[in-house]
Design a protein around this motif. Structure first.
Motif, short mmCIF file in Angstrom:
data_model
loop_
_atom_site.label_atom_id
_atom_site.label_comp_id
_atom_site.label_asym_id
_atom_site.label_seq_id
_atom_site.Cartn_x
_atom_site.Cartn_y
_atom_site.Cartn_z
N LEU A 96 18.08 52.77 53.14
CA LEU A 96 18.15 54.23 53.00
C LEU A 96 19.46 54.65 52.33
O LEU A 96 19.46 55.48 51.41
N VAL A 199 15.64 65.32 52.93
CA VAL A 199 15.83 64.65 54.22
C VAL A 199 14.49 64.37 54.91
O VAL A 199 14.24 63.25 55.40
N MET A 200 13.61 65.35 54.98
CA MET A 200 12.35 65.18 55.70
C MET A 200 11.50 64.09 55.07
O MET A 200 10.89 63.27 55.77
N VAL A 203 13.05 60.75 56.00
CA VAL A 203 12.86 60.41 57.41
C VAL A 203 11.45 59.87 57.65
O VAL A 203 11.27 58.86 58.34
N THR A 204 10.46 60.54 57.10
CA THR A 204 9.09 60.08 57.30
C THR A 204 8.86 58.71 56.65
O THR A 204 8.19 57.86 57.22
N THR A 206 11.19 56.49 56.23
CA THR A 206 11.95 55.52 56.99
C THR A 206 11.13 54.98 58.16
O THR A 206 11.18 53.77 58.46
N LEU A 207 10.38 55.85 58.84
CA LEU A 207 9.55 55.38 59.95
C LEU A 207 8.51 54.36 59.47
O LEU A 207 8.24 53.38 60.16
N GLY A 270 5.01 58.47 61.76
CA GLY A 270 5.37 58.72 60.38
C GLY A 270 4.35 59.57 59.66
O GLY A 270 4.69 60.46 58.88
#
Length: 285
Positions: A96, A199-200, A203-204, A206-207, A270
């Motif tokens: 990331l 960011v959102m 983040v999704t 990344t999961l 996610g």
């Protein structure tokens, strides 16, 4: 009357628990709790061998039974969860950080900088992921840190492509042009104007990558090039139980089930976050 009925129905829907979200969150909380508290639970250490209780089924003494060496499966699954969670969450953070940085730079700058970054990312993607992870692990040595770093390098191109694709349309937006006009520097615009709007999405994604990293770590351990014994890992436990599949299938099936439900829970979470992010962006556009 119809409006009142619809409002009551909406309130009842809100008060009803969403099991598609409760179940995966509950499972992940259980896995984290077991990994954190196993040292204080009344179970043997993962390396203790009880030769009087070899390949036993779940009982009061051994909650999930024992393996072919008499080691407690619950203790080994809980300690293996530590390995999977550490690698699964830290490796995507490496990808990331560096992937987002490279993606932003390749989206903002052109010429040699963009070409060099894209060529380097394509070179990493040209290798099969598992083969590259095995090669990096062999070079760095078999340990949790080495596996984490190897999988982090493997995740960089994916994050770079996602961040670049997300940054390109944002760079053309009015707030970025306004920041340029106001004399803001490149770093300020990328970090304060572009990055917060990504960011959102990151983040999704990344999961999803966390679940992939857990599977790859398990595959490396299954092949014997991951976390070395005697440290337990889910993939290593599945591999060790292959010789006893006919007479004691629970030795392999229990860690396999733990990995399956953990990966499934992460994917479900996610997916839900992705849908919320898409609905949010749709409402703002």
């Amino acid at each position: 009357m119809t409006a009142l009925t619809e409002q009551v129905g909406h309130l009842s829907t809100l008060s009803r628990p969403d099991w598609r979200l409760v179940l995966p969150v509950g499972w992940l909380a259980l896995v984290f709790l077991a990994a954190l508290t196993v040292d204080w639970l009344p179970v043997p250490t993962p390396t203790d061998m009880d030769f009087m209780a070899v390949e036993t089924l779940p009982s009061a003494e051994h909650w999930l039974g024992t393996d072919q060496d008499g080691r407690d499966i619950f203790s080994r699954v809980a300690h293996g969860a530590r390995v999977s969670l550490v690698v699964g969450f830290l490796a995507p953070l490496v990808g990331l950080f560096f992937g987002t940085l490279l993606g932003l730079l390749s989206a903002w700058y052109g010429g040699i900088a963009r070409t060099s970054i894209l060529v380097a990312l394509d070179a990493i993607l040209a290798f099969p992921g598992l083969v590259l992870a095995m090669a990096l692990t062999a070079i760095l040595g078999a340990s949790v840190g080495s596996v984490t770093l190897a999988l982090g390098v493997l995740a960089i191109p994916s994050f770079a492509r996602i961040s670049r694709a997300r940054a390109l349309p944002l760079i053309q937006r009015e707030f970025v042009l306004a920041a340029k006009t106001a004399g803001a520097g490149d770093a300020w615009i990328l970090l304060r104007e572009v990055l917060p709007n990504m960011v959102m999405t990151l983040v999704t994604y990344t999961l999803t990558i966390v679940s992939v990293m857990i599977v790859i770590e398990g595959a490396l351990s299954f092949l014997g090039v991951g976390v070395p014994p005697p440290a337990p890992s889910w993939g290593g436990m599945i591999s060790e139980g292959r010789s006893a599949l006919e007479r004691a299938p629970h030795i392999s099936l229990i860690p396999a089930a733990a990995m399956f439900f953990t990966v499934l829970s992460l994917n479900v979470l996610g997916d839900r976050l992705r849908r919320r992010a898409e609905a949010r962006e749709g409402g703002l556009s």
